[in-house]
Design an enzyme around this catalytic site. Structure first.
Site, mmCIF file in Angstrom:
data_model
loop_
_atom_site.group_PDB
_atom_site.id
_atom_site.type_symbol
_atom_site.label_atom_id
_atom_site.label_comp_id
_atom_site.label_asym_id
_atom_site.label_seq_id
_atom_site.Cartn_x
_atom_site.Cartn_y
_atom_site.Cartn_z
ATOM 1 N N HIS A 1 -19.558 29.015 -52.781
ATOM 2 C CA HIS A 1 -18.769 29.905 -53.634
ATOM 3 C C HIS A 1 -19.185 29.853 -55.100
ATOM 4 C CE1 HIS A 1 -15.257 30.006 -50.484
ATOM 5 N NE2 HIS A 1 -16.389 30.488 -50.034
ATOM 6 N N ASP B 1 -15.923 23.315 -58.429
ATOM 7 C CA ASP B 1 -15.565 22.368 -59.490
ATOM 8 C C ASP B 1 -16.681 21.408 -59.884
ATOM 9 O OD1 ASP B 1 -15.527 20.428 -57.387
ATOM 10 O OD2 ASP B 1 -13.398 20.803 -57.016
ATOM 11 N N SER C 1 -8.966 24.627 -44.758
ATOM 12 C CA SER C 1 -8.209 25.147 -43.625
ATOM 13 C C SER C 1 -9.093 25.987 -42.710
ATOM 14 C CB SER C 1 -7.045 25.992 -44.136
ATOM 15 O OG SER C 1 -7.544 26.999 -44.982
ATOM 16 N N ALA D 1 -10.987 22.853 -50.991
ATOM 17 C CA ALA D 1 -10.117 22.485 -52.117
ATOM 18 C C ALA D 1 -9.369 21.175 -51.891
ATOM 19 C CB ALA D 1 -9.119 23.607 -52.379
#
Ligand SMILES: [Zn+2]
Length: 210
Positions: A98, A83, A167, A10
């Site tokens: 994903h 996205d 992360s 992200a």
């Protein structure tokens, strides 16, 4: 020419105006709860209200300098993002761990449908063949991501693994740097200001022309 594999999350899309899921809220509810499989199964109307109004508009975002630089450098992309911004920037090899915002899937018969076809249809999307509820082709929390075997195959050919904006807390993506190190593939991590640091990293290695 070096073969770069970029693992992105992200953080690479923050400069494109997209939020991270960590603390995002929607009508007083944490997005992390709305995007669980159990919430989808129990409250499909509310889930789809969020999907159409909260999540689908993400596809209107524009790629930023980090996406464009990776595309120009011909990097292979393994992404946790839904996205579509790597493809919008021109990357041809994109593995979406994903899923994506473009499709709905029937988990009963396996058919895929363009999400655009259902946007204006009232109610919950239903498979025309077998009347089962359709699910966005997005990997929800509590579900297993796609493509880890393919990700390992891509990684095995890499000269570098560049990790951008994740992360590394979500499996299976978090295992990729471990495999890279085991295979003696250098790993670099960029977590801040990807739109500046990714082009800089590629330029320093002669992988960007300007
Ligand atoms: Zn079906």
């Amino acid at each position: 020419m070096s073969h770069i594999v970029a693992l992105t999350g992200a953080g690479i899309s923050v400069a494109s105006g997209l939020p991270t899921f960590g603390d995002a809220m929607w009508k007083g509810q944490p997005v992390r709860r709305l995007l669980t499989k159990s919430f989808f199964l129990r409250h499909p109307e509310e889930f789809y209200e969020y999907y159409w109004a909260g999540l689908r508009p993400w596809r209107l975002a524009k790629p930023n300098a980090a996406h464009r630089a990776l595309a120009e450098a011909g990097a292979y992309i393994i992404t946790q993002n839904i996205d579509g911004l790597h493809q919008a920037a021109g990357s041809r090899q994109v593995l979406e761990l994903h899923g994506n915002l473009q499709e709905l899937v029937c988990e009963h018969c396996g058919a895929f449908y363009p999400a655009d076809d259902w946007q204006a249809v009232p109610g919950i999307p239903i498979c025309p063949s077998d009347q089962h509820i359709l699910k966005p082709n997005v990997v929800l929390f509590e579900e297993t991501p796609h493509g880890f075997e393919e990700a390992l195959e891509l990684l095995a050919k890499a000269d570098w693994l560049l990790v951008v904006g994740t992360s590394l807390q979500v499996a299976p993506a978090c295992y990729l740097p471990q495999f890279a190190r085991r295979w003696r593939i250098p790993v670099d991590i960029i977590n801040e200001a990807a739109e500046i640091n990714v082009p800089r990293w590629l330029k320093e290695r002669g992988l960007l022309s300007n």
